[in-house]
Structures are given as structure tokens and as C-alpha cells.
Design a protein around this motif. Structure first.
Motif, PDB file in Angstrom:
ATOM      1  N   ALA A 104       0.951  -1.091  -0.048  1.00  0.00           N
ATOM      2  CA  ALA A 104       0.150   0.061   0.122  1.00  0.00           C
ATOM      3  C   ALA A 104       0.937   1.322  -0.001  1.00  0.00           C
ATOM      4  O   ALA A 104       1.952   1.365   0.718  1.00  0.00           O
ATOM      5  N   GLY A 105       0.447   2.354  -0.772  1.00  0.00           N
ATOM      6  CA  GLY A 105       1.228   3.328  -1.002  1.00  0.00           C
ATOM      7  C   GLY A 105       2.416   3.390  -2.208  1.00  0.00           C
ATOM      8  O   GLY A 105       2.840   4.391  -2.586  1.00  0.00           O
ATOM      9  N   GLY A 106       2.457   2.042  -2.796  1.00  0.00           N
ATOM     10  CA  GLY A 106       3.659   2.009  -3.704  1.00  0.00           C
ATOM     11  C   GLY A 106       2.749   2.374  -5.234  1.00  0.00           C
ATOM     12  O   GLY A 106       1.737   2.681  -5.180  1.00  0.00           O
ATOM     13  N   SER A 107       3.785   1.931  -5.947  1.00  0.00           N
ATOM     14  CA  SER A 107       3.206   2.183  -7.609  1.00  0.00           C
ATOM     15  C   SER A 107       3.611   1.107  -8.421  1.00  0.00           C
ATOM     16  O   SER A 107       4.437   0.179  -8.163  1.00  0.00           O
ATOM     17  N   LEU A 108       2.799   0.883  -9.344  1.00  0.00           N
ATOM     18  CA  LEU A 108       2.932   0.110 -10.551  1.00  0.00           C
ATOM     19  C   LEU A 108       2.410   0.741 -11.877  1.00  0.00           C
ATOM     20  O   LEU A 108       1.668   1.691 -11.792  1.00  0.00           O
ATOM     21  N   ARG A 109       2.912   0.344 -12.949  1.00  0.00           N
ATOM     22  CA  ARG A 109       2.805   0.909 -14.194  1.00  0.00           C
ATOM     23  C   ARG A 109       2.464  -0.357 -15.086  1.00  0.00           C
ATOM     24  O   ARG A 109       3.130  -1.406 -15.491  1.00  0.00           O
ATOM     25  N   LEU A 110       1.172  -0.488 -15.683  1.00  0.00           N
ATOM     26  CA  LEU A 110       0.388  -1.451 -16.457  1.00  0.00           C
ATOM     27  C   LEU A 110       0.668  -1.035 -17.857  1.00  0.00           C
ATOM     28  O   LEU A 110       0.786   0.120 -18.187  1.00  0.00           O
ATOM     29  N   SER A 111       0.787  -2.103 -18.579  1.00  0.00           N
ATOM     30  CA  SER A 111       1.473  -1.951 -20.117  1.00  0.00           C
ATOM     31  C   SER A 111       0.312  -2.594 -20.760  1.00  0.00           C
ATOM     32  O   SER A 111      -0.277  -3.935 -20.589  1.00  0.00           O
ATOM     33  N   CYS A 112      -0.172  -2.162 -22.058  1.00  0.00           N
ATOM     34  CA  CYS A 112      -1.274  -2.919 -22.690  1.00  0.00           C
ATOM     35  C   CYS A 112      -0.641  -2.881 -24.246  1.00  0.00           C
ATOM     36  O   CYS A 112      -0.705  -1.751 -24.654  1.00  0.00           O
ATOM     37  N   VAL A 113      -0.344  -3.927 -25.049  1.00  0.00           N
ATOM     38  CA  VAL A 113       0.149  -3.751 -26.321  1.00  0.00           C
ATOM     39  C   VAL A 113      -0.916  -4.167 -27.063  1.00  0.00           C
ATOM     40  O   VAL A 113      -1.605  -5.448 -27.018  1.00  0.00           O
ATOM     41  N   ALA A 114      -1.306  -3.505 -28.517  1.00  0.00           N
ATOM     42  CA  ALA A 114      -2.347  -4.001 -29.323  1.00  0.00           C
ATOM     43  C   ALA A 114      -1.717  -4.404 -30.667  1.00  0.00           C
ATOM     44  O   ALA A 114      -0.799  -3.851 -30.795  1.00  0.00           O
ATOM     45  N   SER A 115      -2.382  -5.324 -31.017  1.00  0.00           N
ATOM     46  CA  SER A 115      -2.122  -5.650 -32.422  1.00  0.00           C
ATOM     47  C   SER A 115      -3.352  -6.046 -33.446  1.00  0.00           C
ATOM     48  O   SER A 115      -4.317  -6.325 -32.720  1.00  0.00           O
ATOM     49  N   GLY A 116      -3.072  -6.199 -34.687  1.00  0.00           N
ATOM     50  CA  GLY A 116      -4.349  -6.638 -35.322  1.00  0.00           C
ATOM     51  C   GLY A 116      -5.045  -5.675 -36.373  1.00  0.00           C
ATOM     52  O   GLY A 116      -5.531  -5.835 -37.271  1.00  0.00           O
ATOM     53  N   ARG A 117      -4.989  -4.417 -35.707  1.00  0.00           N
ATOM     54  CA  ARG A 117      -5.630  -3.258 -36.399  1.00  0.00           C
ATOM     55  C   ARG A 117      -4.753  -1.985 -36.395  1.00  0.00           C
ATOM     56  O   ARG A 117      -3.877  -2.207 -35.062  1.00  0.00           O
ATOM     57  N   THR A 118      -5.009  -1.099 -36.841  1.00  0.00           N
ATOM     58  CA  THR A 118      -4.360   0.445 -36.704  1.00  0.00           C
ATOM     59  C   THR A 118      -4.661   0.942 -35.196  1.00  0.00           C
ATOM     60  O   THR A 118      -5.925   1.109 -34.999  1.00  0.00           O
TER      61      THR A 118
ATOM     62  N   MET B 197      -0.256   3.814 -11.788  1.00  0.00           N
ATOM     63  CA  MET B 197      -1.036   3.824 -10.590  1.00  0.00           C
ATOM     64  C   MET B 197       0.128   4.309  -9.535  1.00  0.00           C
ATOM     65  O   MET B 197       1.085   3.390  -9.039  1.00  0.00           O
ATOM     66  N   ASN B 198      -0.314   5.069  -8.773  1.00  0.00           N
ATOM     67  CA  ASN B 198       0.524   5.574  -7.521  1.00  0.00           C
ATOM     68  C   ASN B 198      -0.434   5.642  -6.430  1.00  0.00           C
ATOM     69  O   ASN B 198      -1.555   5.344  -6.496  1.00  0.00           O
ATOM     70  N   SER B 199       0.125   5.712  -5.214  1.00  0.00           N
ATOM     71  CA  SER B 199      -0.607   5.836  -3.928  1.00  0.00           C
ATOM     72  C   SER B 199      -1.597   4.552  -3.812  1.00  0.00           C
ATOM     73  O   SER B 199      -2.876   4.848  -3.579  1.00  0.00           O
ATOM     74  N   LEU B 200      -1.082   3.452  -4.280  1.00  0.00           N
ATOM     75  CA  LEU B 200      -2.140   2.309  -4.361  1.00  0.00           C
ATOM     76  C   LEU B 200      -2.835   1.853  -2.841  1.00  0.00           C
ATOM     77  O   LEU B 200      -1.914   1.918  -1.905  1.00  0.00           O
ATOM     78  N   LYS B 201      -3.764   1.738  -2.973  1.00  0.00           N
ATOM     79  CA  LYS B 201      -4.537   1.189  -1.862  1.00  0.00           C
ATOM     80  C   LYS B 201      -4.902  -0.359  -1.788  1.00  0.00           C
ATOM     81  O   LYS B 201      -5.122  -0.913  -2.819  1.00  0.00           O
ATOM     82  N   LEU B 202      -5.451  -0.657  -0.521  1.00  0.00           N
ATOM     83  CA  LEU B 202      -5.749  -2.147  -0.632  1.00  0.00           C
ATOM     84  C   LEU B 202      -6.991  -2.372  -1.410  1.00  0.00           C
ATOM     85  O   LEU B 202      -7.204  -3.463  -2.315  1.00  0.00           O
ATOM     86  N   GLU B 203      -7.823  -1.512  -1.734  1.00  0.00           N
ATOM     87  CA  GLU B 203      -9.050  -1.603  -2.562  1.00  0.00           C
ATOM     88  C   GLU B 203      -8.897  -1.473  -4.029  1.00  0.00           C
ATOM     89  O   GLU B 203      -9.673  -1.721  -4.795  1.00  0.00           O
ATOM     90  N   ASP B 204      -7.711  -1.201  -4.412  1.00  0.00           N
ATOM     91  CA  ASP B 204      -7.285  -1.288  -5.728  1.00  0.00           C
ATOM     92  C   ASP B 204      -6.851  -2.807  -6.180  1.00  0.00           C
ATOM     93  O   ASP B 204      -6.551  -2.866  -7.318  1.00  0.00           O
ATOM     94  N   THR B 205      -6.844  -3.561  -5.338  1.00  0.00           N
ATOM     95  CA  THR B 205      -6.623  -5.014  -5.748  1.00  0.00           C
ATOM     96  C   THR B 205      -7.887  -5.663  -6.469  1.00  0.00           C
ATOM     97  O   THR B 205      -8.848  -5.480  -6.366  1.00  0.00           O
ATOM     98  N   ALA B 206      -7.184  -6.073  -7.728  1.00  0.00           N
ATOM     99  CA  ALA B 206      -8.097  -6.250  -8.786  1.00  0.00           C
ATOM    100  C   ALA B 206      -7.464  -7.105  -9.955  1.00  0.00           C
ATOM    101  O   ALA B 206      -6.138  -6.816 -10.183  1.00  0.00           O
TER     102      ALA B 206
END
Length: 122
Positions: free
Chosen positions: A14-28, A83-92
Motif C-alpha cells: 500500500a502506498g506503492g506504485s505500478l505501471r501497467l502496459s497493454c500492447v495492441a495488435s491486429g488493427r491500426t 498507478m500511484n498511492s495504491l490502496k488495498l481496495e485497488d486489488t483486482a
């Protein structure tokens, strides 16, 4: 068809950070607005953030406003969720999504990724 692959999830305190990435393919990539959703255990999937095709329009859920930032790099076919200042309720499980406009993607995306788990611990 658009294929979406998320990465960057994990376990963080809790309080930490993560960065999610999503790579797309198939169309422009720049033809699509991109969004992030999440689903916590026992709850329905909910909207988190969405960004229009060129980043002009951005919407956030009230629960993440000021803590999360969505961005995209059309040259890399990638959308990010910082995602910064993560909280317990951000778990998902966090899902990447794509649609024709920011409004449409927020309401009913056309394409979904498989999801990446984010767990916030105390």
C-alpha cells in the motif's frame, strides 16, 4: 480483430506504485480509444480510465482520480496505466479494452485483453 495483451501487474505494498502496459495488435492502434477496467473478487468489472485515439480526451473513475494516469504511445501500439498511492481496495484483475471512441469504450468496449493481476498488500 484487435488483440490486447496486458503486463506489469504484481504484488505491491500500500502506498506503492505500478505501471501497467497493454500492447495492441491486429488493427491500426490509433483508430481506437483505449481503456482500463478492473474486477475485484466478488465484484463486477468496473471502469478505471479511458483515453481517446490521440490522447485529447481522458476520463477517470472518481476512485482513482489524482492517483492513476492513463497514457498512450501510438508509435508503440501501447497504452499505459501508471498507478500511484495504491490502496488495498485497488486489488483486482486489470483489463485493457479498446473501442471506437472514449465514450463508447467507457460504456461498452469492443475488445478486451485477458487481464493482469494487481495485488496491494498492507
Amino acid at each position: 480483430q484487435v488483440q490486447l495483451v496486458e503486463s506489469g501487474g504484481g504484488l505491491v505494498q500500500a502506498g506503492g506504485s505500478l505501471r501497467l502496459s497493454c500492447v495492441a495488435s491486429g488493427r491500426t492502434f490509433s483508430n481506437y480509444a483505449m481503456g482500463w477496467f478492473r474486477q475485484a473478487p466478488g465484484k463486477e468489472r468496473e471502469f478505471v480510465a479511458v483515453i481517446s485515439r490521440y490522447g485529447v480526451t481522458i476520463y477517470y473513475a472518481d476512485s482513482v482520480k489524482g492517483r492513476f494516469t492513463i497514457s498512450r504511445d501510438n508509435a508503440k501500439n501501447t497504452v499505459y496505466l501508471q498507478m500511484n498511492s495504491l490502496k488495498l481496495e485497488d486489488t483486482a484483475v486489470y483489463y485493457c479494452a479498446a473501442g471506437r471512441s472514449a465514450v463508447d469504450t467507457r460504456a461498452n468496449p469492443d475488445y478486451w485483453g485477458q487481464g493482469t493481476q494487481v495485488t496491494v498488500s498492507s
